[in-house]
Write a protein that holds these residues in place. Structure first.
Motif, mmCIF file in Angstrom:
data_model
loop_
_atom_site.group_PDB
_atom_site.id
_atom_site.type_symbol
_atom_site.label_atom_id
_atom_site.label_comp_id
_atom_site.label_asym_id
_atom_site.label_seq_id
_atom_site.Cartn_x
_atom_site.Cartn_y
_atom_site.Cartn_z
ATOM 1 N N GLY A 235 -12.194 0.344 -8.891
ATOM 2 C CA GLY A 235 -10.770 0.501 -8.637
ATOM 3 C C GLY A 235 -9.919 -0.286 -9.612
ATOM 4 N N VAL A 236 -8.607 -0.180 -9.431
ATOM 5 C CA VAL A 236 -7.627 -0.822 -10.304
ATOM 6 C C VAL A 236 -6.576 -1.504 -9.433
ATOM 7 C CG1 VAL A 236 -5.898 -0.469 -12.116
ATOM 8 C CG2 VAL A 236 -7.992 0.925 -12.100
ATOM 9 N N ILE A 237 -6.152 -2.691 -9.855
ATOM 10 C CA ILE A 237 -5.080 -3.408 -9.182
ATOM 11 C C ILE A 237 -3.823 -3.288 -10.042
ATOM 12 C CG2 ILE A 237 -4.264 -5.634 -8.319
ATOM 13 C CD1 ILE A 237 -7.099 -6.420 -7.765
ATOM 14 N N VAL A 238 -2.771 -2.745 -9.442
ATOM 15 C CA VAL A 238 -1.514 -2.455 -10.151
ATOM 16 C C VAL A 238 -0.375 -3.170 -9.413
ATOM 17 C CG1 VAL A 238 -0.031 -0.620 -11.019
ATOM 18 C CG2 VAL A 238 -2.449 -0.131 -10.623
ATOM 19 N N SER A 239 0.202 -4.273 -9.922
ATOM 20 C CA SER A 239 0.008 -4.772 -11.261
ATOM 21 C C SER A 239 0.196 -6.277 -11.269
ATOM 22 C CB SER A 239 1.040 -4.146 -12.203
ATOM 23 O OG SER A 239 2.345 -4.637 -11.877
ATOM 24 N N ASN A 240 0.004 -6.857 -12.442
ATOM 25 C CA ASN A 240 0.291 -8.259 -12.658
ATOM 26 C C ASN A 240 1.800 -8.445 -12.875
ATOM 27 O OD1 ASN A 240 -0.145 -11.074 -13.335
ATOM 28 N ND2 ASN A 240 -2.182 -10.503 -14.032
ATOM 29 N N THR A 241 2.183 -9.625 -13.356
ATOM 30 C CA THR A 241 3.594 -9.928 -13.588
ATOM 31 C C THR A 241 4.117 -9.228 -14.846
ATOM 32 O OG1 THR A 241 2.967 -11.915 -14.805
ATOM 33 C CG2 THR A 241 3.419 -12.163 -12.450
ATOM 34 N N THR A 242 5.442 -9.187 -14.971
ATOM 35 C CA THR A 242 6.071 -8.508 -16.103
ATOM 36 C C THR A 242 6.783 -9.496 -17.019
ATOM 37 O OG1 THR A 242 7.655 -6.783 -16.749
ATOM 38 C CG2 THR A 242 8.195 -8.068 -14.797
ATOM 39 N N THR A 270 5.507 -0.086 -8.758
ATOM 40 C CA THR A 270 5.213 1.025 -7.844
ATOM 41 C C THR A 270 5.213 2.358 -8.583
ATOM 42 O OG1 THR A 270 6.275 -0.267 -6.086
ATOM 43 C CG2 THR A 270 5.800 2.033 -5.606
ATOM 44 N N ALA A 271 6.103 2.519 -9.559
ATOM 45 C CA ALA A 271 6.090 3.729 -10.380
ATOM 46 C C ALA A 271 4.808 3.824 -11.189
ATOM 47 C CB ALA A 271 7.298 3.745 -11.310
ATOM 48 N N ILE A 287 -5.131 -0.845 -5.595
ATOM 49 C CA ILE A 287 -4.475 -1.907 -4.841
ATOM 50 C C ILE A 287 -3.088 -2.094 -5.423
ATOM 51 C CG2 ILE A 287 -4.551 -4.327 -4.141
ATOM 52 C CD1 ILE A 287 -7.568 -4.237 -4.438
ATOM 53 N N GLY A 288 -2.064 -1.987 -4.583
ATOM 54 C CA GLY A 288 -0.680 -2.095 -5.025
ATOM 55 C C GLY A 288 -0.150 -3.502 -4.851
ATOM 56 N N VAL A 299 4.891 -0.342 2.995
ATOM 57 C CA VAL A 299 4.597 1.066 3.281
ATOM 58 C C VAL A 299 4.770 1.913 2.027
ATOM 59 C CG1 VAL A 299 5.411 3.099 4.548
ATOM 60 C CG2 VAL A 299 5.153 0.911 5.726
ATOM 61 N N GLU A 300 5.788 1.627 1.221
ATOM 62 C CA GLU A 300 6.009 2.407 0.002
ATOM 63 C C GLU A 300 4.852 2.273 -0.977
ATOM 64 O OE1 GLU A 300 8.390 4.773 -0.874
ATOM 65 O OE2 GLU A 300 8.534 4.567 1.293
ATOM 66 N N LYS A 301 4.225 1.125 -1.025
ATOM 67 C CA LYS A 301 3.047 0.975 -1.886
ATOM 68 C C LYS A 301 1.946 1.948 -1.462
ATOM 69 C CE LYS A 301 4.141 -2.539 -4.638
ATOM 70 N NZ LYS A 301 4.283 -2.415 -6.098
ATOM 71 N N ILE A 302 1.752 2.076 -0.156
ATOM 72 C CA ILE A 302 0.735 3.006 0.339
ATOM 73 C C ILE A 302 1.143 4.438 0.033
ATOM 74 C CG2 ILE A 302 -0.440 3.876 2.400
ATOM 75 C CD1 ILE A 302 -0.240 1.052 3.557
ATOM 76 N N ARG A 303 2.389 4.771 0.272
ATOM 77 C CA ARG A 303 2.876 6.118 -0.017
ATOM 78 C C ARG A 303 2.754 6.460 -1.505
ATOM 79 N NH1 ARG A 303 7.745 7.315 0.196
ATOM 80 N NH2 ARG A 303 7.457 9.504 0.745
ATOM 81 N N ALA A 304 2.833 5.431 -2.352
ATOM 82 C CA ALA A 304 2.743 5.642 -3.797
ATOM 83 C C ALA A 304 1.308 5.661 -4.302
ATOM 84 C CB ALA A 304 3.528 4.558 -4.533
ATOM 85 N N GLY A 305 0.341 5.547 -3.389
ATOM 86 C CA GLY A 305 -1.051 5.712 -3.800
ATOM 87 C C GLY A 305 -1.975 4.551 -3.553
#
Length: 360
Positions: A235-242, A270-271, A287-288, A299-305
């Motif tokens: 899997g992938v964890i999205v994301s670290n800091t910007t 999230t995008a 993982i969001g 909830v939006e993180k889950i809705r976004a995948g």
């Protein structure tokens, strides 16, 4: 959960230096005496991701408990998992202080900690001593002065495969010079190949995730997707800091070097999460992380995948009540959608979020 944090605890914490407050918070959590979220064990929140059973989808992002000092205390607060690290083979002090800054107007944090941690041996000793239940991940990194950073990740896989439930390969921190270069396609292919070899040699095979940065071009996203699909990653964890400072109101602190986390990261991360779900397909675990400071955002993180959601900076501003709020919102969203499991709620907002910009 009695919300003492919002009734004065935050004011007291914010009167202290951010790093001092962080250390004191960890000590309080380590006692295991803080009240936990009342709905953490709601059976409707149980989920299985990468063959691991989680009591709920909410977890602690790496960085909060770098050295694994409060793992059981964090789980008692109601989290379904917690991630120690980032840990490097050798101990290192990190960057000079001050290196942690609160941007209160933005509900954000800038850090340039620099992988300060006690090293593999210290974390391994703590993991060997613990006997409690709960899913524990270890986020592995490379020493700043390492001559072979890929070898440092290989060492992390070998050292913690028998001690953690999953491992995260962190190549996305902006605070170790050159680390993000490992996200480039050729280097990423080399890294993931060596990681796969190390996992096969390990006495115990555990899921491995890759943690990526939000500061990617569309081409960079495509390159990562191609290598992830060609790898044995779980899997992938999205994301670290910007590194972006777009739209910040705390103009004085916005100029501080380091990675930005907290509320301003939510839209961007999230995008990107939704784009990764579209391109990686339905089966790989995601993982969001980034900007979750309310139940609605969880909830939006889950809705976004996202299969799982992690929080950290949001707790700085909302306190432990954010755990219960997030889990309550998940249950309510499932009920409203007429579904009985978090996985059935996932992806319902992917198209919407993937249409939003994640760069700039």
């Amino acid at each position: 959960m009695i919300d003492l944090y919002r009734c004065g605890g935050r004011r007291a914490a914010f009167a202290l230096d951010p790093e001092l407050a962080h250390g004191l918070t960890l000590k309080a959590i380590r006692t295991g005496l803080l009240p936990g979220a009342r709905n953490a064990g709601d059976k409707s929140l149980q989920t299985t991701v990468a063959s691991l059973a989680f009591k709920n989808p909410l977890g602690v992002a790496a960085g909060l408990d770098k050295n694994g000092e409060a793992l059981d205390g964090l789980l008692k607060l109601g989290f379904g998992h917690t991630e120690a690290g980032t840990v490097t083979p050798r101990p290192q002090p990190g960057n000079p202080k001050p290196r942690l800054f609160r941007l209160v107007k933005d509900e954000a944090v800038i850090n340039r900690m620099g992988f300060n941690n006690d090293g593999h041996d210290a974390l391994a000793a703590r993991l060997e001593r613990r006997r409690g239940p709960g899913v524990i991940g270890v986020n592995i990194g490379a020493n700043k002065t390492s001559e072979d950073r890929i070898a440092d990740y290989v060492a992390g896989i070998a050292r913690f495969s028998g001690l953690a439930d999953y491992l995260t390969v962190n190549i996305s921190s902006p605070n170790t010079p050159g680390l993000r270069d490992l996200q480039a396609r050729v280097e990423l292919a080399r890294l993931l190949g060596r990681v796969a070899e190390a996992r096969e040699k390990a006495a115990r095979k555990v899921p491995v995730f890759l943690k990526i940065a939000p500061d990617l071009t569309e081409e960079g996203v495509d390159d990562i997707v191609a290598e992830v699909l060609d790898s044995a990653l779980d899997g992938v964890i999205v994301s670290n800091t910007t590194l972006s400072r777009a739209g910040l109101r705390e103009e004085k602190l916005a100029g501080e070097a380091g990675g930005l986390s907290g509320a301003p990261l939510f839209e961007r991360s999230t995008a990107l999460l939704a784009r990764m779900r579209q391109r990686l397909g339905p089966d790989l675990a995601l993982i969001g992380v980034g900007g979750v400071n309310s139940g609605a955002r969880a909830v939006e993180k889950i809705r976004a995948g996202a299969d799982l959601v992690q929080i950290y900076s949001g707790m700085t501003y909302e306190g432990p009540q954010l755990i219960e709020d997030s889990l309550t919102a998940m249950v309510a969203a499932m009920r409203e959608a007429g579904v009985s499991a978090p996985r059935q709620l996932r992806d319902s907002g992917v198209a919407e979020w993937a249409a939003k910009p994640f760069t700039g």
